[in-house]
Enzyme design. Structure first.
Site, PDB file in Angstrom:
ATOM      1  N   HIS A 313       0.846  -1.193   0.000  1.00 45.33           N
ATOM      2  CA  HIS A 313       0.000   0.000   0.000  1.00 45.33           C
ATOM      3  C   HIS A 313       0.877   1.236   0.000  1.00 45.33           C
ATOM      4  CE1 HIS A 313      -3.167   2.825   1.135  1.00 45.33           C
ATOM      5  NE2 HIS A 313      -3.985   1.909   0.692  1.00 45.33           N
ATOM      6  N   ASP A 371      -7.970  -5.329  -0.157  1.00 48.30           N
ATOM      7  CA  ASP A 371      -8.412  -6.177  -1.276  1.00 48.30           C
ATOM      8  C   ASP A 371      -8.062  -7.638  -1.095  1.00 48.30           C
ATOM      9  OD1 ASP A 371      -7.471  -3.325  -2.988  1.00 48.30           O
ATOM     10  OD2 ASP A 371      -9.521  -4.099  -2.974  1.00 48.30           O
TER      11      ASP A 371
HETATM   12  C1  SDX Z   1      -6.166   0.254  -2.934  1.00 53.17           C
HETATM   13  O1  SDX Z   1      -4.329   4.699  -1.953  1.00 53.17           O
HETATM   14  C2  SDX Z   1      -5.305   4.086  -1.359  1.00 53.17           C
HETATM   15  O2  SDX Z   1      -5.734   4.469  -0.286  1.00 53.17           O
HETATM   16  C3  SDX Z   1      -5.874   2.943  -2.145  1.00 53.17           C
HETATM   17  C4  SDX Z   1      -6.908   2.084  -1.410  1.00 53.17           C
HETATM   18  C5  SDX Z   1      -8.172   2.855  -1.121  1.00 53.17           C
HETATM   19  O3  SDX Z   1      -8.897   2.460  -0.197  1.00 53.17           O
HETATM   20  O4  SDX Z   1      -8.473   3.797  -1.901  1.00 53.17           O
HETATM   21  O5  SDX Z   1      -6.377   1.599  -0.191  1.00 53.17           O
HETATM   22  C6  SDX Z   1      -7.327   0.890  -2.264  1.00 53.17           C
HETATM   23  O6  SDX Z   1      -5.846   0.636  -4.032  1.00 53.17           O
HETATM   24  C7  SDX Z   1      -5.359  -0.782  -2.187  1.00 53.17           C
HETATM   25  C8  SDX Z   1      -4.113  -1.254  -2.995  1.00 53.17           C
HETATM   26  C9  SDX Z   1      -4.625  -2.311  -3.988  1.00 53.17           C
HETATM   27  N1  SDX Z   1      -3.485  -2.694  -4.931  1.00 53.17           N
HETATM   28  C10 SDX Z   1      -2.940  -3.892  -4.883  1.00 53.17           C
HETATM   29  O7  SDX Z   1      -3.151  -4.730  -3.997  1.00 53.17           O
HETATM   30  C11 SDX Z   1      -1.991  -4.159  -6.052  1.00 53.17           C
HETATM   31  C12 SDX Z   1      -0.675  -4.743  -5.520  1.00 53.17           C
HETATM   32  N2  SDX Z   1       0.015  -3.670  -4.754  1.00 53.17           N
HETATM   33  C13 SDX Z   1       1.059  -2.923  -5.467  1.00 53.17           C
HETATM   34  O8  SDX Z   1       0.708  -2.618  -6.795  1.00 53.17           O
HETATM   35  C14 SDX Z   1       1.541  -1.736  -4.637  1.00 53.17           C
HETATM   36  O9  SDX Z   1       1.722  -2.200  -3.373  1.00 53.17           O
HETATM   37  C15 SDX Z   1       0.706  -0.473  -4.558  1.00 53.17           C
HETATM   38  C16 SDX Z   1       0.441   0.089  -5.898  1.00 53.17           C
HETATM   39  C17 SDX Z   1      -0.565  -0.739  -3.848  1.00 53.17           C
HETATM   40  C18 SDX Z   1       1.495   0.536  -3.722  1.00 53.17           C
HETATM   41  O10 SDX Z   1       2.522   0.958  -4.469  1.00 53.17           O
HETATM   42  P1  SDX Z   1       3.750   1.732  -3.782  1.00 53.17           P
HETATM   43  O11 SDX Z   1       3.557   2.181  -2.409  1.00 53.17           O
HETATM   44  O12 SDX Z   1       4.183   2.742  -4.784  1.00 53.17           O
HETATM   45  O13 SDX Z   1       4.706   0.605  -3.587  1.00 53.17           O
HETATM   46  P2  SDX Z   1       5.966   0.433  -4.445  1.00 53.17           P
HETATM   47  O14 SDX Z   1       5.534   0.114  -5.824  1.00 53.17           O
HETATM   48  O15 SDX Z   1       6.848   1.608  -4.255  1.00 53.17           O
HETATM   49  O16 SDX Z   1       6.570  -0.840  -3.711  1.00 53.17           O
HETATM   50  C19 SDX Z   1       7.664  -0.742  -2.892  1.00 53.17           C
HETATM   51  C20 SDX Z   1       8.396  -2.030  -3.183  1.00 53.17           C
HETATM   52  C21 SDX Z   1       8.783  -2.177  -4.646  1.00 53.17           C
HETATM   53  O17 SDX Z   1       9.922  -2.997  -4.661  1.00 53.17           O
HETATM   54  P3  SDX Z   1      11.399  -2.257  -4.733  1.00 53.17           P
HETATM   55  O18 SDX Z   1      11.350  -1.383  -5.977  1.00 53.17           O
HETATM   56  O19 SDX Z   1      11.520  -1.451  -3.463  1.00 53.17           O
HETATM   57  O20 SDX Z   1      12.364  -3.395  -4.829  1.00 53.17           O
HETATM   58  O21 SDX Z   1       7.557  -3.163  -2.898  1.00 53.17           O
HETATM   59  C22 SDX Z   1       7.311  -3.885  -4.097  1.00 53.17           C
HETATM   60  C23 SDX Z   1       7.648  -2.964  -5.242  1.00 53.17           C
HETATM   61  O22 SDX Z   1       8.053  -3.712  -6.366  1.00 53.17           O
HETATM   62  N3  SDX Z   1       5.900  -4.221  -4.050  1.00 53.17           N
HETATM   63  C24 SDX Z   1       5.403  -5.422  -4.288  1.00 53.17           C
HETATM   64  C25 SDX Z   1       4.020  -5.300  -4.083  1.00 53.17           C
HETATM   65  N4  SDX Z   1       3.730  -4.042  -3.734  1.00 53.17           N
HETATM   66  C26 SDX Z   1       4.891  -3.366  -3.725  1.00 53.17           C
HETATM   67  N5  SDX Z   1       5.999  -6.576  -4.654  1.00 53.17           N
HETATM   68  C27 SDX Z   1       5.175  -7.623  -4.821  1.00 53.17           C
HETATM   69  N6  SDX Z   1       3.829  -7.589  -4.636  1.00 53.17           N
HETATM   70  C28 SDX Z   1       3.226  -6.447  -4.265  1.00 53.17           C
HETATM   71  N7  SDX Z   1       1.932  -6.424  -4.092  1.00 53.17           N
END
Ligand code: SDX
Length: 436
Positions: A313, A371
């Site tokens: 998140h 989710d």
């Molecule tokens: C919602 O914003 C809100 O409030 C949204 C929400 C709401 O109520 O409105 O809460 C609803 O959208 C919840 C989130 C639903 N999305 C998912 O579950 C999709 C999977 N999650 C990822 O796409 C990601 O975690 C995000 C998009 C949710 C958050 O993105 P961030 O904070 O920008 O995280 P990031 O991409 O910077 O991740 C940090 C690291 C990265 O690795 P490094 O580059 O540091 O090596 O963590 C990794 C990412 O690659 N990572 C994941 C991951 N989420 C982040 N790796 C594997 N699986 C994941 N789910």
């Protein structure tokens, strides 16, 4: 917000004059550095793609402490609201800032109930879609289409218009989501029934048929109402920011909410519950729990592009409190339906256990979000996977409206217009060869 006895001084190593920037504090959460005069004073912009460090507004509606895993709606913890209130109480709270007293509660419930029908013409919008259209495509069209029917409530700067359009949107979203579902399965639409609760009405419009009476299961009714509460608002997330930016042009509330529906559809945002359930079903099909280790290796391999959907998140760097409540609801519903041994639920709990012990996830503070379990409980209730995000949109409508109204009532608000760092071609002339 209050000026803090502290200021930020920006100095430049090339000797350009330093700039003092005021710092403001809210009631809880990080202070902000006011950069509104930065461009005028320095000729420079800030640069913050994805707005990771940018407060786009001041708001009094929802607060998230990502490190503590805390979520407050108008100061009340989500755990207490999900346990002691119903969704329409939470709608009243988000819109008006306080929980309703008994009279206010009765009046508000009645007002919403009496607006649940949609104009009969709405059904002809649906006929233009293929039966297998994704419900979010249909919903984006239907919500935008509402602005064609309610010219008496489209002036976003008129408080009365904002009031009635809020009630209409909250009241009609369940009807529209159910219509999108019925259209897809080729069944007749069910009209809302005024004697039913908000969630009970939705269940009947979804699963009832004209050939027999529909009996609302109180456990499913309560579970759905809680799902609505958990999804109602969440600070300045992508779809809420979309609604604010869209509404800042002065467009009508229905069009602004339709923009929020479109943004929520994305798999990184509201579409994650659908993507998460598809991911669980894929793992289940390819060997289930025995294959979790292999799947997790793919997730940790950056080149695979595989993410653990329902995890991580932008704000929560601890357990999303909504995920805990959703897991509880999952247990209740699966028990009620005799699905206690649901293989997907067991797989999800195993996946969570492994992820929370894995260094890759621990280091990156990746926890289950709202989710991760919501798809399992919605599937158990009988909601098709491609409708999960539609349910999210239904529930989030009140948050979008509350945030939009807060913006419009903010004397500081003006049309949103971000700037850019330009990296394209400098001025050049069309070459003779290209001149016609
Ligand atoms: C919602 O914003 C809100 O409030 C949204 C929400 C709401 O109520 O409105 O809460 C609803 O959208 C919840 C989130 C639903 N999305 C998912 O579950 C999709 C999977 N999650 C990822 O796409 C990601 O975690 C995000 C998009 C949710 C958050 O993105 P961030 O904070 O920008 O995280 P990031 O991409 O910077 O991740 C940090 C690291 C990265 O690795 P490094 O580059 O540091 O090596 O963590 C990794 C990412 O690659 N990572 C994941 C991951 N989420 C982040 N790796 C594997 N699986 C994941 N789910």
């Amino acid at each position: 917000m209050k000026l803090v006895d502290n200021k930020a001084t920006l100095t430049f190593s090339n000797g350009s004059p330093s700039v003092d920037l005021p710092v403001y504090a809210g009631n809880i959460g990080p202070d902000v550095i006011d950069i509104r005069k930065l461009y005028a004073q320095t000729g420079m912009f800030t640069y913050d793609p994805g707005f990771l460090s940018t407060a786009s507004c001041q708001s009094a509606i929802t607060y998230i402490d990502g490190d503590k895993g805390e979520l407050l709606y108008r100061g009340y913890p989500i755990e207490q609201l999900a346990t002691h209130c119903d969704y329409l109480d939470v709608c009243y709270l988000l819109l008006k800032g306080e929980l309703p007293d008994e009279t206010q509660r009765t009046d508000f419930h009645k007002l919403v109930t009496n607006h649940t029908m949609v104009n009969e013409q709405m059904q002809f919008f649906l006929r233009g879609f293929r039966r297998d259209a994704h419900p979010m495509a249909v919903l984006t069209g239907l919500v935008g289409g509402l602005s064609a029917f309610y010219h008496d409530s489209t002036d976003i700067n008129n408080p009365q218009h904002r009031e009635i359009s809020a009630i209409r949107l909250i009241a009609k979203m369940p009807t529209l989501v159910a219509m999108a579902y019925k259209y897809g399965v080729g069944q007749p639409y069910m009209y809302p029934r005024n004697e039913l609760s908000y969630a009970g009405n939705f269940l009947r419009m979804m699963f009832g048929v004209p050939c027999e009476d529909y009996k609302v299961n109180p456990v499913l009714e309560r579970a759905l109402d809680r799902i609505f509460i958990l999804h109602a608002d969440h600070e300045q997330n992508a779809s809420t920011s979309t609604v604010r930016l869209c509404g800042s042009s002065g467009t009508n509330p229905f069009a602004a909410i339709a923009a929020g529906v479109a943004c929520l559809w994305g798999p990184a945002h509201g579409g994650a519950n659908e993507a998460c359930l598809n991911m669980l079903e894929d793992i289940q099909r390819n060997g289930g729990v025995a294959k979790v280790g292999e799947f997790m290796e793919k997730v940790k391999d950056k080149n695979s592009g595989v993410k653990l959907m329902g995890f991580g998140h932008r704000v929560y760097k601890n357990y999303d409190p909504r995920a805990k409540l959703m897991q509880e609801t999952c247990n209740e519903v699966l028990e009620e339906l005799g699905l206690g041994n649901d293989p997907l639920f067991k797989l999800a709990k195993e996946l969570e256990k492994i992820a929370l012990e894995d260094d890759y996830f621990v280091q990156r503070k990746l926890y289950p979000n709202v989710d991760f379990y919501s798809g399992i409980v919605q599937r158990a209730i009988g909601i098709p996977v491609n409708l999960f995000t539609g349910i999210f949109a239904l529930a989030r409508t009140v948050g979008w409206i509350a945030q939009l109204n807060e913006m419009i009532s903010d004397p500081e608000y003006k049309i949103g217009r971000p700037r850019q760092l330009f990296t394209g071609s400098v001025r050049r002339d069309v070459p003779a060869a290209a001149r016609k």
